[in-house]
Motif scaffolding. Structure first.
Motif, PDB file in Angstrom:
ATOM      1  N   PRO A   7     -97.021  45.638 -44.603  1.00 33.04           N
ATOM      2  CA  PRO A   7     -95.767  45.562 -44.952  1.00 33.04           C
ATOM      3  C   PRO A   7     -94.911  46.489 -44.137  1.00 33.04           C
ATOM      4  O   PRO A   7     -95.857  47.482 -43.694  1.00 33.04           O
ATOM      5  CB  PRO A   7     -95.682  46.051 -46.358  1.00 33.04           C
ATOM      6  N   GLN A   8     -93.390  46.394 -44.648  1.00 34.86           N
ATOM      7  CA  GLN A   8     -92.540  46.708 -43.682  1.00 34.86           C
ATOM      8  C   GLN A   8     -91.929  48.207 -44.380  1.00 34.86           C
ATOM      9  O   GLN A   8     -92.342  48.930 -43.805  1.00 34.86           O
ATOM     10  CB  GLN A   8     -90.622  45.964 -44.217  1.00 34.86           C
ATOM     11  N   ARG A   9     -93.208  49.005 -45.357  1.00 34.73           N
ATOM     12  CA  ARG A   9     -93.220  50.113 -45.988  1.00 34.73           C
ATOM     13  C   ARG A   9     -94.578  50.387 -46.348  1.00 34.73           C
ATOM     14  O   ARG A   9     -94.909  49.489 -47.549  1.00 34.73           O
ATOM     15  CB  ARG A   9     -91.835  49.908 -47.039  1.00 34.73           C
ATOM     16  N   GLY A  68     -99.248  52.806 -40.500  1.00 30.02           N
ATOM     17  CA  GLY A  68     -98.650  52.257 -40.139  1.00 30.02           C
ATOM     18  C   GLY A  68     -97.565  52.826 -41.950  1.00 30.02           C
ATOM     19  O   GLY A  68     -97.742  52.086 -42.539  1.00 30.02           O
ATOM     20  N   ILE A  69     -98.195  54.338 -42.072  1.00 31.76           N
ATOM     21  CA  ILE A  69     -97.690  54.823 -43.242  1.00 31.76           C
ATOM     22  C   ILE A  69     -96.341  55.069 -43.093  1.00 31.76           C
ATOM     23  O   ILE A  69     -96.055  56.022 -42.318  1.00 31.76           O
ATOM     24  CB  ILE A  69     -99.139  55.617 -43.532  1.00 31.76           C
ATOM     25  N   ALA A 318    -100.961  37.159 -50.987  1.00 31.28           N
ATOM     26  CA  ALA A 318     -99.592  36.762 -50.553  1.00 31.28           C
ATOM     27  C   ALA A 318     -98.778  38.023 -50.211  1.00 31.28           C
ATOM     28  O   ALA A 318     -98.779  39.030 -50.940  1.00 31.28           O
ATOM     29  CB  ALA A 318     -98.799  36.110 -52.333  1.00 31.28           C
ATOM     30  N   PRO A 319     -97.876  37.785 -49.827  1.00 37.95           N
ATOM     31  CA  PRO A 319     -97.185  39.026 -48.990  1.00 37.95           C
ATOM     32  C   PRO A 319     -95.920  39.694 -49.946  1.00 37.95           C
ATOM     33  O   PRO A 319     -96.111  40.935 -50.062  1.00 37.95           O
ATOM     34  CB  PRO A 319     -96.137  37.806 -48.498  1.00 37.95           C
ATOM     35  N   ALA A 326     -98.505  48.239 -52.030  1.00 36.14           N
ATOM     36  CA  ALA A 326     -98.061  48.924 -50.726  1.00 36.14           C
ATOM     37  C   ALA A 326     -97.239  49.986 -50.754  1.00 36.14           C
ATOM     38  O   ALA A 326     -97.422  50.863 -50.523  1.00 36.14           O
ATOM     39  CB  ALA A 326     -97.781  48.363 -49.196  1.00 36.14           C
ATOM     40  N   TYR A 327     -96.381  49.116 -51.730  1.00 37.30           N
ATOM     41  CA  TYR A 327     -94.796  49.963 -52.069  1.00 37.30           C
ATOM     42  C   TYR A 327     -94.183  50.222 -53.387  1.00 37.30           C
ATOM     43  O   TYR A 327     -93.487  50.545 -53.545  1.00 37.30           O
ATOM     44  CB  TYR A 327     -93.935  50.494 -50.458  1.00 37.30           C
TER      45      TYR A 327
END
Length: 336
Positions: A7-9, A68-69, A318-319, A326-327
């Motif tokens: 994910p982006q974050r 990617g953190i 699912a995204p 993730a965030y």
């Protein structure tokens, strides 16, 4: 082969630091009595990770970037203020927190903090939590195991629980080295120093934290503080697979509490994935605690970032659900 997409974050929140000079200020006799491995032991897990624990700069940031953190929430690992007398622990914890805050301030977009508290002096622990939240914008506190053999349901810790609830910040219940009597009864007489490892990351830590949470429920403590939020790591410290059995063996007519054990867990306890990177434990956590109560973490440096990255990136979800894990859940709980 390119790394799997994330994910982006990505936020992780059981990520540890330790300053060796602070550890050395805790008397050796106190560390030995508490069961902490000697820093002179080349096989000690703490010794092996000491350099990484102390580094809050280029290497840590590089490893975060590679995995990617986006953000780590940092907390103190190892022996600290909880081993000092009540008159000494507040100043020690204050200095530790101020030094952690200074390190975070050098990279304010990458790091947040959990407070290190003088648990042998509960009123001062409550005050230090408030100070760090208000002065350093810390997002809660990390508590490492029992304090002088006492869990948080002991009456003397009421000031801290009340203050955390009033501030709206969670307490992260992390395991600690078991008390000497527990080490002797459960973990002695095993070869190759395996008793030490079994007592901690091999199994004992997870059982201890599960018991800690269950004591807070069964004692009625969480009913006294219904808005208090707790965090626990390692995919729920075995509680997801034991939740239904706990309800069955300790039903309401036995507990005399208005909520079932499982309901209280879902209402007030959040779990992180720290150090557990296989799908079956996550499935159990999703089926019991639910996605809203699960937050991604790594347990750096005791677990490397890369397996955490691969686990998160490989989830067939699912995204939108990946983003929550993730965030988004962390951002909401910790107000990041």
């Amino acid at each position: 082969m390119p790394a799997p997409a994330l994910p982006q974050r990505v936020v992780t929140l059981e990520e540890h630091i330790s300053f060796p000079d602070m550890v050395e200020r805790v008397p050796l006799a106190a560390r030995q009595q508490a069961g902490w491995p000697s820093s002179n032991n080349p096989h000690s897990p703490v010794r092996e990770q000491q350099r990484k624990l102390a580094e809050i700069g280029p290497e840590r940031l590089r490893l975060m970037d590679e995995a990617g953190i986006t953000v780590q929430v940092l907390s103190v690992s190892g022996p600290g203020a909880e081993l000092l007398p009540p008159a000494e622990s507040p100043a020690f914890a204050r200095e530790y927190n101020d030094r952690l805050a200074a390190a975070i301030a050098r990279h304010p977009d990458r790091f947040f903090g959990f407070a290190h508290l003088p648990m042998t002096n509960p009123p001062s622990a409550a005050d230090e939590l408030a100070r760090t939240v208000e002065t350093h914008q810390f997002r809660g506190a990390m508590l490492n195991g029992t304090t002088q053999g006492q869990f948080l349901d002991a009456p003397q810790f009421a000031p801290l629980l009340a203050r955390a609830e009033a501030l709206g910040v969670p307490l992260y219940l992390h395991p600690g080295v078991p008390p000497a009597s527990v080490r002797a009864a459960y973990y002695s007489n095993l070869p190759h120093e395996l008793g030490e490892r079994l007592s901690m990351a091999g199994f004992g830590w997870h059982a201890e934290t599960a018991i800690h949470v269950l004591r807070l429920i069964l004692s009625g403590t969480l009913e006294k503080y219904p808005r208090l939020k707790l965090l626990i790591g390692h995919m729920g410290e075995m509680l997801p697979v034991m939740m239904a059995r706990a309800d069955m063996t300790m039903p309401a007519d036995q507990t005399q509490l208005p909520r079932s054990i499982s309901q209280t867990l879902r209402d007030q306890v959040y779990i992180t994935t720290s150090g557990i990177f296989t799908r079956p434990p996550l499935e159990a956590a999703l089926a019991t605690f639910g996605l809203d109560n699960i937050l991604f973490s790594v347990d750096y440096p005791y677990a490397p970032n890369r397996p955490g990255h691969e686990f998160l990136a490989g989830l067939q979800m699912a995204p939108a659900d990946i983003a929550r894990l993730a965030y988004k859940n962390a951002d909401q709980l910790l107000r990041l």
